[in-house]
Enzyme design. Structure first.
Site, short mmCIF file in Angstrom:
data_model
loop_
_atom_site.label_atom_id
_atom_site.label_comp_id
_atom_site.label_asym_id
_atom_site.label_seq_id
_atom_site.Cartn_x
_atom_site.Cartn_y
_atom_site.Cartn_z
N ALA A 1 0.82 -1.20 0.00
CA ALA A 1 0.00 0.00 0.00
C ALA A 1 0.87 1.26 0.00
CB ALA A 1 -0.92 0.01 1.22
N GLY B 1 0.61 -5.95 0.41
CA GLY B 1 -0.43 -6.07 -0.61
C GLY B 1 0.12 -6.46 -1.96
N GLU C 1 0.16 -10.12 -1.94
CA GLU C 1 -1.21 -10.61 -2.07
C GLU C 1 -1.68 -10.55 -3.52
OE1 GLU C 1 -4.26 -9.84 0.67
OE2 GLU C 1 -2.91 -9.28 2.30
N GLU D 1 3.27 -8.76 9.67
CA GLU D 1 2.21 -8.28 10.55
C GLU D 1 2.84 -7.67 11.80
OE1 GLU D 1 -1.05 -8.22 10.04
OE2 GLU D 1 -0.91 -9.11 8.05
#
Length: 304
Positions: free
Chosen positions: A131, A176, A179, A199
């Site tokens: 992001a 992301g 992902e 995380e």
């Protein structure tokens, strides 16, 4: 903040990892569906002759160029290349980029001429940094929620495209960005590529390179990087070409059966497979495939 940057959290990651674990089986199953593809002459060397998208080395790409959509021609007709092109931000996912991705994926869903999609970066050394946190810092809290929801929905739409999708990872893929790659059916990475999703209190994949990522089922194919820095993209195109001779209807239902079947028990999965196969029986493609096999010639599929 690191958790927010992941765009989907652990839930989506776990779902993608289940898909990653079956990537090799997906590739094999899709390749077996319909008419068998002829082997690529020259192996890896043949990939060197495949088309390569022009890369942008400018300090800042125009907003309308942050995602380049290329429909290939000639022997690669049916392959669409989606190229991330935000060099100044390491392809970080901005509101504009996510909007463009969503629009492109939406168009691909209904385009029956599309046979395979290759997702890549046109910025050397980076696939996607996740992001755009600089942009996010300027957002109101309500905007952040909306952005994350749209990004997650776009990634899911990419995962659910009815044609095989291939991620070409020639550089770093984080948060992301990883992902995005996991949303594709097949992932090809350069051996030097770095992948990671961190995380708040748990380093899930702390900077694994291509070989390490393959060892845990995250990557389907690993290739040595070349001087041009696009080895993964070239291998992805070679793989995409192998899908082109397959029956398009059969390819779509094969992917549907795989994606839905791997999330359920065996009995339900077999029922899904049977239902998907039933969709191919009345099609002209199936008749053409059987006739071509009988006459020992390449099929002339029309996607019907």
């Amino acid at each position: 903040m690191a958790a927010a940057a992941a765009l989907g959290g652990l839930g989506l990651l776990r779902a993608r990892l289940r898909l990653a674990a079956a990537a090799a089986a997906t590739s094999a199953a899709l390749g077996r569906t319909g008419h068998r593809a002829p082997p690529l002459r020259g192996g890896v060397a043949a990939a060197a002759a495949l088309p390569s998208a022009r890369r942008s080395y400018g300090s800042q790409a125009k907003e309308e160029e942050e995602l380049r959509v290329r429909y290939l021609d000639d022997e690669h007709k049916g392959i669409v290349v989606l190229g991330l092109n935000r060099s100044h931000a390491k392809n970080a996912l901005s509101k504009n980029l996510v909007k463009m991705m969503s629009k492109a994926v939406d168009a691909l869903k209904s385009d029956k001429k599309v046979r395979t999609v290759v997702f890549r970066s046109e910025v050397p050394g980076i696939f996607c940094a996740g992001a755009d946190l600089k942009e996010r810092a300027k957002m109101h809290s309500s905007e952040v929620s909306s952005f994350v929801s749209r990004a997650r929905a776009t990634i899911n739409e990419l995962a659910n495209l009815p044609v095989p999708t291939i991620a070409a990872i020639d550089g770093t893929a984080l948060g992301g960005g990883l992902e995005l790659a996991l949303a594709c059916d097949i992932r090809v990475a350069a051996s030097s590529a770095k992948m990671g999703l961190v995380e708040t209190k748990l380093a899930i994949i702390p900077g694994a390179d291509g070989e390490e990522a393959k060892s845990i089922g995250l990557i389907s194919h690993v290739v040595e990087q070349n001087e041009a820095g696009d080895a993964a993209y070239r291998r992805a195109l070679a793989l995409a070409r192998e899908f082109l001779p397959q029956g398009p209807v059969a390819m779509r239902v094969a992917k549907l059966a795989i994606n839905q079947g791997m999330e359920v028990d065996l009995v339900t999965g077999l029922a899904i497979e049977e239902a998907c196969y039933a969709q191919t029986i009345p099609t002209k493609d199936r008749i053409e495939g059987l006739l071509a096999f009988k006459e020992k010639r390449p099929p002339r599929y029309k996607g019907e």
